[in-house]
Design a protein around this motif. Structure first.
Motif, PDB file in Angstrom:
ATOM      1  N   UNK A 183       0.839  -1.207   0.000  1.00  0.00           N
ATOM      2  CA  UNK A 183       0.000   0.000   0.000  1.00  0.00           C
ATOM      3  C   UNK A 183       0.873   1.257   0.000  1.00  0.00           C
ATOM      4  N   UNK A 184       1.908   1.268   0.842  1.00  0.00           N
ATOM      5  CA  UNK A 184       2.806   2.422   0.888  1.00  0.00           C
ATOM      6  C   UNK A 184       3.557   2.603  -0.427  1.00  0.00           C
ATOM      7  N   UNK A 185       3.736   1.531  -1.185  1.00  0.00           N
ATOM      8  CA  UNK A 185       4.407   1.608  -2.480  1.00  0.00           C
ATOM      9  C   UNK A 185       3.448   1.996  -3.606  1.00  0.00           C
ATOM     10  N   UNK A 186       2.156   2.171  -3.275  1.00  0.00           N
ATOM     11  CA  UNK A 186       1.167   2.530  -4.289  1.00  0.00           C
ATOM     12  C   UNK A 186       0.642   1.338  -5.074  1.00  0.00           C
ATOM     13  N   UNK A 187       0.916   0.132  -4.635  1.00  0.00           N
ATOM     14  CA  UNK A 187       0.449  -1.083  -5.307  1.00  0.00           C
ATOM     15  C   UNK A 187      -0.819  -1.570  -4.601  1.00  0.00           C
ATOM     16  N   UNK A 188      -1.936  -0.891  -4.883  1.00  0.00           N
ATOM     17  CA  UNK A 188      -3.149  -1.106  -4.103  1.00  0.00           C
ATOM     18  C   UNK A 188      -3.772  -2.475  -4.355  1.00  0.00           C
ATOM     19  N   UNK A 189      -3.724  -2.963  -5.590  1.00  0.00           N
ATOM     20  CA  UNK A 189      -4.268  -4.293  -5.872  1.00  0.00           C
ATOM     21  C   UNK A 189      -3.533  -5.364  -5.080  1.00  0.00           C
ATOM     22  N   UNK A 190      -2.195  -5.263  -5.067  1.00  0.00           N
ATOM     23  CA  UNK A 190      -1.399  -6.222  -4.292  1.00  0.00           C
ATOM     24  C   UNK A 190      -1.694  -6.102  -2.805  1.00  0.00           C
ATOM     25  N   UNK A 191      -1.862  -4.855  -2.342  1.00  0.00           N
ATOM     26  CA  UNK A 191      -2.148  -4.649  -0.924  1.00  0.00           C
ATOM     27  C   UNK A 191      -3.434  -5.345  -0.526  1.00  0.00           C
ATOM     28  N   UNK A 192      -4.469  -5.220  -1.362  1.00  0.00           N
ATOM     29  CA  UNK A 192      -5.749  -5.867  -1.055  1.00  0.00           C
ATOM     30  C   UNK A 192      -5.608  -7.382  -1.109  1.00  0.00           C
ATOM     31  N   UNK A 193      -4.867  -7.900  -2.092  1.00  0.00           N
ATOM     32  CA  UNK A 193      -4.693  -9.349  -2.219  1.00  0.00           C
ATOM     33  C   UNK A 193      -4.014  -9.926  -0.980  1.00  0.00           C
ATOM     34  N   UNK A 194      -2.919  -9.299  -0.538  1.00  0.00           N
ATOM     35  CA  UNK A 194      -2.240  -9.773   0.671  1.00  0.00           C
ATOM     36  C   UNK A 194      -3.162  -9.677   1.879  1.00  0.00           C
ATOM     37  N   UNK A 195      -3.904  -8.544   1.982  1.00  0.00           N
ATOM     38  CA  UNK A 195      -4.791  -8.351   3.118  1.00  0.00           C
ATOM     39  C   UNK A 195      -5.892  -9.386   3.183  1.00  0.00           C
ATOM     40  N   UNK A 196      -6.474  -9.700   2.056  1.00  0.00           N
ATOM     41  CA  UNK A 196      -7.568 -10.680   2.050  1.00  0.00           C
ATOM     42  C   UNK A 196      -7.063 -12.077   2.412  1.00  0.00           C
ATOM     43  N   UNK A 197      -5.853 -12.436   1.969  1.00  0.00           N
ATOM     44  CA  UNK A 197      -5.268 -13.722   2.362  1.00  0.00           C
ATOM     45  C   UNK A 197      -5.010 -13.773   3.865  1.00  0.00           C
ATOM     46  N   UNK A 198      -4.501 -12.663   4.405  1.00  0.00           N
ATOM     47  CA  UNK A 198      -4.241 -12.595   5.847  1.00  0.00           C
ATOM     48  C   UNK A 198      -5.545 -12.692   6.633  1.00  0.00           C
ATOM     49  N   UNK A 199      -6.588 -12.025   6.137  1.00  0.00           N
ATOM     50  CA  UNK A 199      -7.881 -12.038   6.808  1.00  0.00           C
ATOM     51  C   UNK A 199      -8.458 -13.454   6.859  1.00  0.00           C
ATOM     52  N   UNK A 200      -8.290 -14.196   5.766  1.00  0.00           N
ATOM     53  CA  UNK A 200      -8.802 -15.569   5.727  1.00  0.00           C
ATOM     54  C   UNK A 200      -8.129 -16.441   6.791  1.00  0.00           C
TER      55      UNK A 200
END
Length: 809
Positions: free
Chosen positions: A606-623
């Motif tokens: 997210x800090x790097x501006x890669x919002x799609x990747x940020x959401x993908x990592x976040x959703x995996x962590x949430x699961x």
């Protein structure tokens, strides 16, 4: 007592000043003159000069008074101002640090050196340049004592405060302080919030020079290791003065005046010995006194120890002590310029301490020896109690006895420091007199002390984090509140870091505890913005864990390193450590750790501006968090998904994540997390156009932060309320909140936040037609943004350019 004041040179002046000072402090008429010197300097100087001219002071003759009148009046005047210099700081005024150590009560002589220092300061001021003076000389010669005393004498000339730091350039077992760490301490002392302190040395030095500019401050850099270490700590303005002590000459520093300090004169050495042993005893044995000061090499440190030993043994003659020193005389003469001269004096003092047959004396000697094993900047009573394995009361008694023997210093109640050379001496005797097992157990107890306390404090900082709460069977009885835990961690941080480093240096004995101490300090360093400590501790723990084959510890260290590099804005390095950590945790089946690492990688992207990747990592962590029923991690991941979804304009999902995270944080009783989540949720509502709900969230976050005493985030909540009311067209309300946010942000030294609020206030004032006040606000914001070197400055310049072209930017 009759003093010989008929001699010539500095010895006679020193003795004359000693007599005069006694009269000023003891005699009723002398005290009146002293008060005049402090409160009405002109009248006081005339009154003292008149008394000296007519020899109205016992012990003075016309010849002596006339020959020394000018210098004595000058010294007395400076001393009076120094003694009465403290004054109350007006409320609301800029931070005025007063960090000088206490003046040296037994300071003796050095009249010529003090005059030279004063002349060097005056000469620099005459040239409109910053006085920068380096006092150099061999160990134990009194560089720090002289410079601290002189700093107190001139402190009244610097009403904006005094900064002090021991740079540890001559501290055995401790590396010299990094300039970035010193700059952080200075910036905090000048009122800057720790979260706003730059992590780059050059940028931090620029901020320090900016804060020092326009102030009249005195800065003392004690025990500098090199010119490179001191260079970044010197302000650029002409209102400050810098005093530096070092074993090195520091010849490569620009614009510096030098004073080389040698041993005391014979007369000053006798006077100093008398301060500790008693003037009557020194006068009664002039020959033994002369022998004794020569045997001590005229070094202040050795003289202090000898004098203290005599003071503790009133039945001893000076000749008796001189006789004991006789066996060391050849070595002292051979090594007069080296450390062994001081070590010989230490040996005599320690021999007397340990030779007495009694449990209290034996405990005191053992405490002294074991203290030499520690590589800590200073110690507390509780820390030493753990080291020696004794009660608080017995430890306090032993430490105070060591202070009385001049083998320890106590810079403040309950804190103790050991001189650099004494530390080496004590360590030598520990290896000689204590078994290897005794030494190992002493260090183990100390490391366990820091680990248990750091874990207890961390549990209060993040009570809902299962990885850093108290371990099974441990009780947190040390800290009643989160505030007390933070205060302890702030005070002991250098010692905890030193303990982790020392433990890691012996990995097979203390490696496991080194990684645990490093991990226990994580949350504090994260919250208080010590990213360099985070990185250093992470690397230390990683190396140690790899040596021990501790794969779980290796994974935690890699995770901590990824967060440290994120804080340092080294994004690629953060990703590299995060990916290594993720791979390792998957290999060992650490599902909790895997989830937390995925969340960290989401924040980094997210800090790097890669919002799609940020959401993908976040959703995996949430699961993973939901699968293992880890409510804390679930809440944290949901919170971190909010800005990522918002950046992609997926407002419905952002708000849903925020609401769910808020519910969990409320259930967990995480008040700080609740406040941050309400503010984050308000931003999401605002971005989606739901202003009324946004304002409600900001008001609720403001109430939470006020309730828990978080002034920094209180300022942020007020600013968010100003933005929300502005978007709703309620300009007067927006201006009110904006002005309140400026007040709080100034009080908390949040410079960027202050500039942000001033910028917004300028736009609001312009919208209501008050362009004059708008320009003032915008120009103030521009000064701050230019000082910080942030891109906001260009936006403010553009806005100012829309006004009349005759504006003075």
């Amino acid at each position: 007592m009759v003093h010989d004041l008929t001699g010539r040179g500095q010895d006679a002046l020193a003795v004359a000043w000693s007599v005069l000072r006694d009269w000023l402090q003891v005699d009723e008429q002398g005290q009146e003159v002293f008060q005049l010197l402090a409160n009405e300097p002109d009248r006081g100087i005339r009154a003292l000069a008149a008394r000296l001219e007519r020899t109205g002071i016992p012990g003075f003759t016309a010849e002596v008074s006339g020959g020394m009148l000018g210098k004595l009046v000058q010294i007395a005047s400076a001393e009076a101002v120094h003694v009465h210099q403290d004054r109350e700081q007006p409320p609301g005024s800029p931070s005025r640090p007063a960090e000088l150590p206490p003046d040296i009560a037994a300071f003796t002589g050095r009249i010529s050196e003090l005059e030279q220092l004063a002349e060097l300061v005056d000469a620099a001021k005459m040239k409109s340049s910053t006085p920068i003076i380096v006092v150099d000389g061999p160990p134990g010669v009194g560089k720090s004592a002289l410079t601290i005393h002189f700093a107190h004498m001139i402190a009244h000339q610097y009403p904006d405060g005094q900064l002090y730091v021991n740079l540890q350039g001559a501290t055995p077992g401790l590396a010299p302080l990094n300039p970035i760490d010193v700059l952080g301490r200075f910036l905090r002392a000048l009122g800057m919030d720790g979260k706003e302190i730059p992590v780059d040395t050059g940028e931090a030095a620029t901020r320090f020079r900016s804060l020092a500019s326009g102030r009249t401050m005195l800065i003392m850099l004690d025990n500098a290791a090199s010119a490179a270490q001191a260079r970044q700590l010197i302000p650029a303005g002409t209102g400050c003065a810098v005093l530096i002590t070092s074993r090195e000459v520091l010849a490569t520093l620009d614009g510096v005046a030098h004073l080389h300090l040698s041993v005391l004169s014979a007369g000053e050495a006798v006077t100093l010995l008398g301060k500790f042993a008693g003037e009557a005893r020194v006068t009664a044995e002039p020959e033994a006194t002369s022998t004794l000061v020569r045997q001590c090499g005229l070094l202040p440190l050795a003289l202090r120890i000898a004098g203290a030993r005599l003071a503790a043994r009133p039945s001893w003659s000076l000749q008796a002590l001189a006789g004991r020193l006789l066996d060391e005389r050849a070595r002292l003469n051979e090594l007069q310029l080296g450390d062994l001269a001081v070590r010989a004096s230490f040996g005599i003092s320690y021999e007397a301490l340990s030779a007495v047959d009694g449990p209290a004396e034996a405990a005191c000697a053992r405490t002294f020896r074991l203290l030499g094993l520690l590589e800590a900047p200073d110690v507390s009573v509780d820390m030493v109690a753990a080291l020696i394995g004794d009660s608080h009361e017995a430890t306090d008694e032993a430490l105070e006895r060591l202070v009385d023997a001049q083998l320890l210093e106590s810079p403040s109640p309950g804190r103790y420091q050991m001189h650099d050379l004494l530390r080496l001496f004590a360590r030598e005797h520990a290896f000689r007199d204590d078994t290897q097992e005794d030494r190992r157990l002493a260090l183990h107890r100390t490391f366990e002390f820091f680990l248990a306390r750091a874990r207890g404090a961390s549990a209060l900082l993040q009570p809902t984090d299962p990885r850093r709460t108290m371990q099974k069977g441990e009780e947190n009885s040390w800290f009643a509140t989160r505030s007390l835990a933070l205060d302890w961690l702030e005070a002991e941080r250098p010692n905890i870091v030193a303990a982790a480093q020392q433990a890691a240096a012996a990995p097979h004995e203390f490696g496991a505890i080194a990684t645990q101490i490093a991990d226990a300090l994580f949350w504090f360093c994260h919250l208080r913005a010590y990213p360099r400590d985070l990185e250093m501790l992470g690397r230390l723990a990683l190396t140690t864990a790899q040596r021990l084959g501790d794969r779980e510890g290796e994974g935690q260290s890699l995770h901590n390193l990824s967060i440290a590099n994120l804080r340092l804005r080294r994004f690629e390095e953060a990703v590299r450590h995060g990916n290594r950590c993720l791979e390792l945790r998957r290999e060992i089946g650490d599902h909790y750790g895997e989830g937390r690492t995925l969340d960290a990688l989401g924040r980094i992207h997210y800090m790097m501006g890669r919002f799609d990747d940020a959401v993908e990592y976040g959703e995996k962590s949430l699961a993973i968090a939901r699968r293992i029923q880890d409510r804390y991690s679930e809440s944290a991941v949901l919170c971190n998904l909010v800005p990522a979804y918002q950046a992609m304009q997926r407002y419905t999902e952002a708000i849903a994540c925020g609401q769910e995270s808020l519910t969990i944080r409320t259930e967990l009783g995480d008040r700080y997390g609740e406040g941050r989540m309400r503010m984050s949720l308000g931003v999401a509502y605002q971005a989606s156009g739901r202003l009324d709900e946004a304002i409600l969230c900001f008001e609720e976050s403001l109430a939470v932060f006020r309730d828990i005493g978080d002034r920094y985030d209180e300022g942020r909540s007020l600013f968010q309320l100003a933005l929300a009311h502005s978007l709703g067209g309620r300009l007067s309300k927006a201006i009110e909140y904006c002005e309140r946010s400026i007040t709080v942000r100034r009080e908390t030294a949040d410079r960027y936040g202050e500039g942000e609020s001033l910028h917004q206030l300028g736009k609001l004032l312009s919208n209501i037609g008050d362009e004059q006040k708008a320009r003032v606000s915008l120009n103030q914001a521009l000064v701050i943004f230019e000082e910080l070197g942030v891109p906001n400055a260009e936006e403010v310049r553009t806005l100012l350019a829309t006004y009349s072209s005759g504006l003075d930017h």
